[in-house]
Motif scaffolding. Sequence first.
Motif, PDB file in Angstrom:
ATOM      1  N   PRO B  50       0.814  -1.222   0.000  1.00 56.53           N
ATOM      2  CA  PRO B  50       0.000   0.000   0.000  1.00 56.53           C
ATOM      3  C   PRO B  50       0.842   1.265   0.000  1.00 56.53           C
ATOM      4  O   PRO B  50       0.384   2.305  -0.474  1.00 56.53           O
ATOM      5  N   PHE B  51       2.072   1.167   0.531  1.00 53.16           N
ATOM      6  CA  PHE B  51       2.932   2.354   0.566  1.00 53.16           C
ATOM      7  C   PHE B  51       3.196   2.867  -0.850  1.00 53.16           C
ATOM      8  O   PHE B  51       2.988   4.040  -1.159  1.00 53.16           O
ATOM      9  N   LEU B  54      -0.102   4.158  -2.512  1.00 57.06           N
ATOM     10  CA  LEU B  54      -0.557   5.494  -2.126  1.00 57.06           C
ATOM     11  C   LEU B  54       0.363   6.558  -2.701  1.00 57.06           C
ATOM     12  O   LEU B  54      -0.087   7.654  -3.049  1.00 57.06           O
ATOM     13  N   PHE B  55       1.660   6.235  -2.820  1.00 54.48           N
ATOM     14  CA  PHE B  55       2.530   7.213  -3.462  1.00 54.48           C
ATOM     15  C   PHE B  55       2.235   7.336  -4.934  1.00 54.48           C
ATOM     16  O   PHE B  55       2.334   8.418  -5.511  1.00 54.48           O
ATOM     17  N   ALA B  58      -0.699   9.641  -4.908  1.00 55.56           N
ATOM     18  CA  ALA B  58      -0.392  11.010  -4.500  1.00 55.56           C
ATOM     19  C   ALA B  58       0.482  11.714  -5.524  1.00 55.56           C
ATOM     20  O   ALA B  58       0.281  12.889  -5.823  1.00 55.56           O
ATOM     21  N   PHE B 125       6.861  -0.111   5.527  1.00 56.61           N
ATOM     22  CA  PHE B 125       7.609   0.978   4.901  1.00 56.61           C
ATOM     23  C   PHE B 125       8.927   1.221   5.619  1.00 56.61           C
ATOM     24  O   PHE B 125       9.866   1.748   5.039  1.00 56.61           O
ATOM     25  N   THR B 126       9.005   0.822   6.903  1.00 55.37           N
ATOM     26  CA  THR B 126      10.288   0.981   7.603  1.00 55.37           C
ATOM     27  C   THR B 126      11.351   0.074   6.981  1.00 55.37           C
ATOM     28  O   THR B 126      12.517   0.441   6.914  1.00 55.37           O
ATOM     29  N   GLY B 186       9.565  19.991  -7.052  1.00 57.96           N
ATOM     30  CA  GLY B 186       9.265  19.897  -5.632  1.00 57.96           C
ATOM     31  C   GLY B 186       8.510  18.615  -5.309  1.00 57.96           C
ATOM     32  O   GLY B 186       8.793  17.961  -4.324  1.00 57.96           O
ATOM     33  N   ALA B 187       7.568  18.245  -6.170  1.00 59.11           N
ATOM     34  CA  ALA B 187       6.791  17.033  -5.915  1.00 59.11           C
ATOM     35  C   ALA B 187       7.710  15.816  -5.893  1.00 59.11           C
ATOM     36  O   ALA B 187       7.578  14.935  -5.051  1.00 59.11           O
ATOM     37  N   VAL B 190       9.619  15.650  -2.681  1.00 62.83           N
ATOM     38  CA  VAL B 190       8.876  15.107  -1.550  1.00 62.83           C
ATOM     39  C   VAL B 190       8.935  13.602  -1.552  1.00 62.83           C
ATOM     40  O   VAL B 190       9.175  12.961  -0.541  1.00 62.83           O
ATOM     41  N   GLN B 194      10.358  11.346   1.463  1.00 61.95           N
ATOM     42  CA  GLN B 194       9.597  10.340   2.178  1.00 61.95           C
ATOM     43  C   GLN B 194      10.334   9.020   2.183  1.00 61.95           C
ATOM     44  O   GLN B 194      10.424   8.341   3.185  1.00 61.95           O
TER      45      GLN B 194
END
Lengths: 432, 197
Positions: B50-51, B54-55, B58, B125-126, B186-187, B190, B194
């Motif tokens: 899911p990580f 979702l990216f 996004a 995600f870790t 910039g996007a 990010v 992350q």
Amino acid sequence: MSVIAPKFRLGYFLKSLTDNAFWSVVLLTLVGVPIIQIVLFYVELPVVDGELVNPFLALTWLSHPESIVPLVKALLYTDVFRIAVFPGFGFAALVAAGTIFVERKMLAKMQLRVGPFYCGKVEGILQLMGDGLKLISKEIIVPARADKPLFIVAPLLFVGTAAALVALIPVAPGWVVADVDMGLLAAFAVIGFFPIITILSAWSANSKFPFIGGIRALHQMVSFEIPLILSCLGVVILTGTLNLSEIAASQAFFPWILFLPVGAIVFFVCALAELERIPFDLPEAESEIVAGWLTELSGMMYGLVQLGSYVKLYAFAALFVVLFLGGWSGPLLWPPLDEQLINDGINAGPVSAAVPGLPLFSMEFFSAVIWFVLKTAAVIFFILLPRGVFPRIRIDMLLQIGWYRLIGLAFVNIFIALGLVYAGVIGPGGVI
Amino acid sequence: MADAAFVALSVLTVGSAIAALELRSMIYGSIALMGTLGGIAGFFFLLDSPFVALFQIAVYVGSIAVLILFTVMLVRRELIFKKVEDPRRRLAGIGLMLVFMVAVGAVVLDSGIKQVSAGGPPVEFTEIGEDFLTYYWPALVLMALVLAASVTGALVLARREEPDGAAAAAEIPAAAGEGPGAGEAGAEGVEHGQRAG
């Protein structure tokens, strides 16, 4: 004789009442009762405890609390209830309605005006309802040569996206519509849909003012999303999780705003910009471009966008509360009920009442919800406040703030969080 | 269940990809492109990550698709389509697609995977972060350099050529002009931030 109804006579009024009663009775007996009987004939009624449930039995159950309490309890834990009523859309819409009323009255008081006054006698409390009825009854006008499907769907999508954002927010322990592991990321994924809907709605109206407003909204939302995401990273570093419920639960003793005030400020300013609130309301600057991207929306379409934007306001305020203000945590407002009262009911002299299943909620739940709502209301108050104080800023100043100041401050916040973790103050294996 | 979801996602992804190519309205084409990117995010959900999913939503649906939409709205269509369409090009494209799909399908059939199994534990995600900082650190450094280069490039491209005398007076509009160009970089920044965190 009143002016409103010049031909009023009491006899006519009474005659109309008796006429209405007569026709209701006639229609009910000739049409209503046969329809009910025909329906009951074909519907297969369930059998409970060896007894056929007919409508009379169901009515009898309704008047017995020990039968109805389990039904209500079962209803409270269904998904439909969660989505539609409590932590979901209904609750958010209620908060949104309260926000609109408070905003109008508070701004009026700040600017020495009266605000809504006549509708509903007490401080114009029914003004919102009147506005809603007006918007529903108005015609929906689609501009000439507009892109009709997109234009009509966009307000619905706006409300839907706002509701999806609300669905991710935990209100009390266990009370959240969608408890996903990547809650914070999911929130950002949902927030990313707002600029798309805005620009599509603006483009599809085929008009100049909406298009200018839409492009402004796009600039503003896309550029402020970045510091918004960066400002939350500090909290994620300290908690080590992206689940919003766990983030809220991690602040049982102190809220993160004590350690990350910079991040909280950046998040707040970005939320103002994402919500198009003054001083960042360039997309709907009413003195320059009529109403920005809302110009061509009419009737209930405008009402839906307004509803969506206030639900979004609640969602951002609640997100701020969950991330920085400790969510639902707070002192217990009322001691938990003792076991005897729960098991045996009330026994006070001649009066005794014992209903198994009551109380529906624990006192911890009420305390959690009240703290959450109080904190959210405080944040909403601070979101509303600039509207009465600040003028609108220019778009180059807006982008300057977003790209230079806020991103820089967000990185400062990340370094503060990393410093706290590596110094062993908080986080895994920390002092606190 | 997982198979049905896989088929539905495939239909959505491929169908909206075809729509993105074939629709005459460029706005609807870019909306269809969003459908494709969202379908790919759905595949990542099916793969228990899911990580990444979702990216994908996004960054690709939320930022890249918006930039495409923005460009399409501001550029006139006649400037993009100068060439008269040739039916043979379309046939060649369909033929190429069929060859590619047969090849990929042969690989998939040969692999012996008959069904999709979903419901495993999601990838932490870790762990992704740990892998990036330990085993894959050269990739991380390379990514950081590429992103830094693209940020610099975006800033250079977004800079306006001003005549010398007007440079001081036009300082504020020049700053405003940097917004959209820098937005793209910039996007990506990010995303990188992350992952590193």
